[in-house]
Scaffold this motif. Structure first.
Motif, PDB file in Angstrom:
ATOM      1  N   ASN A  66      -8.490   7.185   9.241  1.00  0.00           N
ATOM      2  CA  ASN A  66      -7.931   5.710   9.475  1.00  0.00           C
ATOM      3  C   ASN A  66      -8.266   5.069  10.829  1.00  0.00           C
ATOM      4  O   ASN A  66      -8.511   4.045  10.734  1.00  0.00           O
TER       5      ASN A  66
ATOM      6  N   THR B 148       0.814  -1.327  -0.026  1.00  0.00           N
ATOM      7  CA  THR B 148       0.031   0.083  -0.044  1.00  0.00           C
ATOM      8  C   THR B 148       1.153   1.378  -0.076  1.00  0.00           C
ATOM      9  O   THR B 148       0.590   2.173  -0.735  1.00  0.00           O
TER      10      THR B 148
ATOM     11  N   GLY C  29      -6.750  12.256   7.194  1.00  0.00           N
ATOM     12  CA  GLY C  29      -6.431  11.157   6.898  1.00  0.00           C
ATOM     13  C   GLY C  29      -6.362  10.405   8.462  1.00  0.00           C
ATOM     14  O   GLY C  29      -6.553   9.011   8.572  1.00  0.00           O
TER      15      GLY C  29
ATOM     16  N   VAL D  81      -2.313  12.746   6.917  1.00  0.00           N
ATOM     17  CA  VAL D  81      -2.550  12.641   8.385  1.00  0.00           C
ATOM     18  C   VAL D  81      -2.860  14.283   8.801  1.00  0.00           C
ATOM     19  O   VAL D  81      -3.802  14.295   9.606  1.00  0.00           O
TER      20      VAL D  81
ATOM     21  N   ASP E  36     -10.761  10.943   4.022  1.00  0.00           N
ATOM     22  CA  ASP E  36      -9.450  10.698   3.607  1.00  0.00           C
ATOM     23  C   ASP E  36      -9.217   9.396   4.630  1.00  0.00           C
ATOM     24  O   ASP E  36      -9.416   9.511   5.795  1.00  0.00           O
ATOM     25  N   LEU E  37      -8.624   8.330   4.254  1.00  0.00           N
ATOM     26  CA  LEU E  37      -8.594   6.815   5.298  1.00  0.00           C
ATOM     27  C   LEU E  37      -7.197   6.865   5.501  1.00  0.00           C
ATOM     28  O   LEU E  37      -6.601   5.646   5.993  1.00  0.00           O
ATOM     29  N   GLY E  38      -6.166   7.856   5.216  1.00  0.00           N
ATOM     30  CA  GLY E  38      -4.743   7.562   5.855  1.00  0.00           C
ATOM     31  C   GLY E  38      -3.866   8.425   4.634  1.00  0.00           C
ATOM     32  O   GLY E  38      -2.325   8.440   5.126  1.00  0.00           O
TER      33      GLY E  38
ATOM     34  N   LEU F  53     -12.006   4.083  10.463  1.00  0.00           N
ATOM     35  CA  LEU F  53     -12.049   2.743   9.733  1.00  0.00           C
ATOM     36  C   LEU F  53     -11.605   1.564  10.249  1.00  0.00           C
ATOM     37  O   LEU F  53     -12.332   0.449  10.439  1.00  0.00           O
ATOM     38  N   LYS F  54     -10.567   1.782  11.085  1.00  0.00           N
ATOM     39  CA  LYS F  54      -9.942   0.445  11.665  1.00  0.00           C
ATOM     40  C   LYS F  54     -10.807   0.373  13.090  1.00  0.00           C
ATOM     41  O   LYS F  54     -10.871  -0.966  13.395  1.00  0.00           O
TER      42      LYS F  54
END
Length: 350
Positions: free
Chosen positions: A236, A108, A232, A150, A145-147, A239-240
């Motif tokens: 993130n 990734t 992000g 930041v 945003d997912l990462g 999401l986690k």
């Protein structure tokens, strides 16, 4: 090239590549019979394997790549040493215009770094954003945003909202997706200056009528909005946390239904409903995170997915290519009036 390839495919990326990549393309070929795939990898290894998958073979042109970017390789090393890797050559095909997009299940960090450096962002975009689809009580929800970033400023959040709106229209088929800014409270005075400034701009924008305002963490699973916009770091973590909660629920259900003989009998009665729940929560349905805001479509498949999951990542990429996703992002950003555009602060975090 008289015709641009629909997608470049990194055949060697992922835990079980190239097998799951080729099996996934065999499934995807049935859904996209007019697509053309540039399949990049070890020609000696995958040539015979591709021949055993006739639907995929019909749509693929195979190109040799002598190198592979491993899952352990750092992004900086991938930039220096991965020029002949399957991932880099697939990204190069997008940068040169030979392919409209790329799908990879590989490293990734390397994929994000290579995409940013090689493909580059759209002129109108300050930073790309990583987006994905997640389940909610009311249907699928887009999060970004997912990462990838930041730290973000107000301008970034406004651009993420426009990209998320376009993504929801293209991939989820929504005509007027609602969206909200993830915050520590729903009241207008909550949050820091960048979030409040972004909200002010979005209320006055062309997508303002669909702006729900500020949302909280519980609104993600509730499906309060179709698009969740955040930085992000927060995205993130959210999401986690959601992924962990789903896994916990599955584990608890397994413990409950195996705890006693009556519980096992109850499982037999509840099995049809539980099968529907399992299908709804199947992570393969949500496979395929997208790096939005680049000069091409870049989709990251989970490295440990199977053929069904990889095919879904191809589906997502094809939706974005078919619906002219980047053109629609440009159109959306152009509709933000000049006074409403948020300038980048001199001390903007990078």
């Amino acid at each position: 090239m008289s015709q641009t390839f629909s997608l470049a495919i990194d055949a060697m990326g992922g835990d079980n590549a190239p097998d799951i990549v080729l099996d996934g393309l065999e499934l995807a070929a049935e859904r996209h019979p007019k697509a053309r795939f540039l399949l990049i990898g070890d020609e000696a290894r995958i040539g015979a394997m591709l021949a055993r998958r006739p639907r995929a073979a019909k749509l693929c042109m195979l190109r040799h790549a002598p190198g592979v970017i491993s899952a352990e390789m750092k992004p900086t090393a991938a930039l220096r040493q991965g020029r002949n890797s399957s991932m880099r050559l697939a990204i190069d095909a997008v940068a040169s215009g030979e392919a409209s997009g790329v799908v990879s299940a590989g490293n990734t960090g390397a994929l994000m770094a290579l995409a940013k450096i090689v493909v580059k962002t759209l002129p109108e975009i300050d930073r790309p954003a990583l987006a994905a689809i997640t389940p909610s009580a009311r249907g699928d929800v887009v999060m970004l945003d997912l990462g990838a970033n930041v730290q973000c400023d107000a301008r970034n959040l406004v651009e993420f909202a426009v990209m998320g709106d376009t993504f929801a229209r293209a991939v989820l088929g929504l005509t007027a997706p609602s969206f909200g800014l993830l915050n520590v409270g729903s009241e207008e005075l909550k949050g820091d200056e960048r979030v409040r400034q972004a909200a002010e701009v979005l209320r006055e924008s062309h997508i303002g009528p669909n702006f729900h305002g500020f949302i909280e963490g519980h609104d993600i699973a509730a499906g309060t909005v179709d698009v969740v916009v955040t930085d992000g770091f927060t995205g993130n973590v959210a999401l986690k946390t959601g992924e962990g909660a789903l896994k916990l629920m599955r584990d608890l259900l397994r413990q409950v239904f195996t705890s006693s003989v009556p519980a096992r009998m109850g499982y037999l009665l509840a099995r049809p409903a539980l099968d529907r729940l399992r299908e709804w929560m199947d992570p393969r349905r949500y496979n395929g995170a997208i790096l939005l805001g680049l000069n091409g479509v870049v989709v990251k498949s989970h490295g440990g997915t199977d053929a069904t999951g990889f095919a879904h990542a191809v589906d997502v990429a094809m939706d974005m290519v078919t619906h002219r996703f980047n053109d629609r992002i440009r159109e959306g950003l152009s509709m933000l009036s000049t006074p409403a555009r948020v300038p980048v602060p001199a001390t903007a975090p990078r």
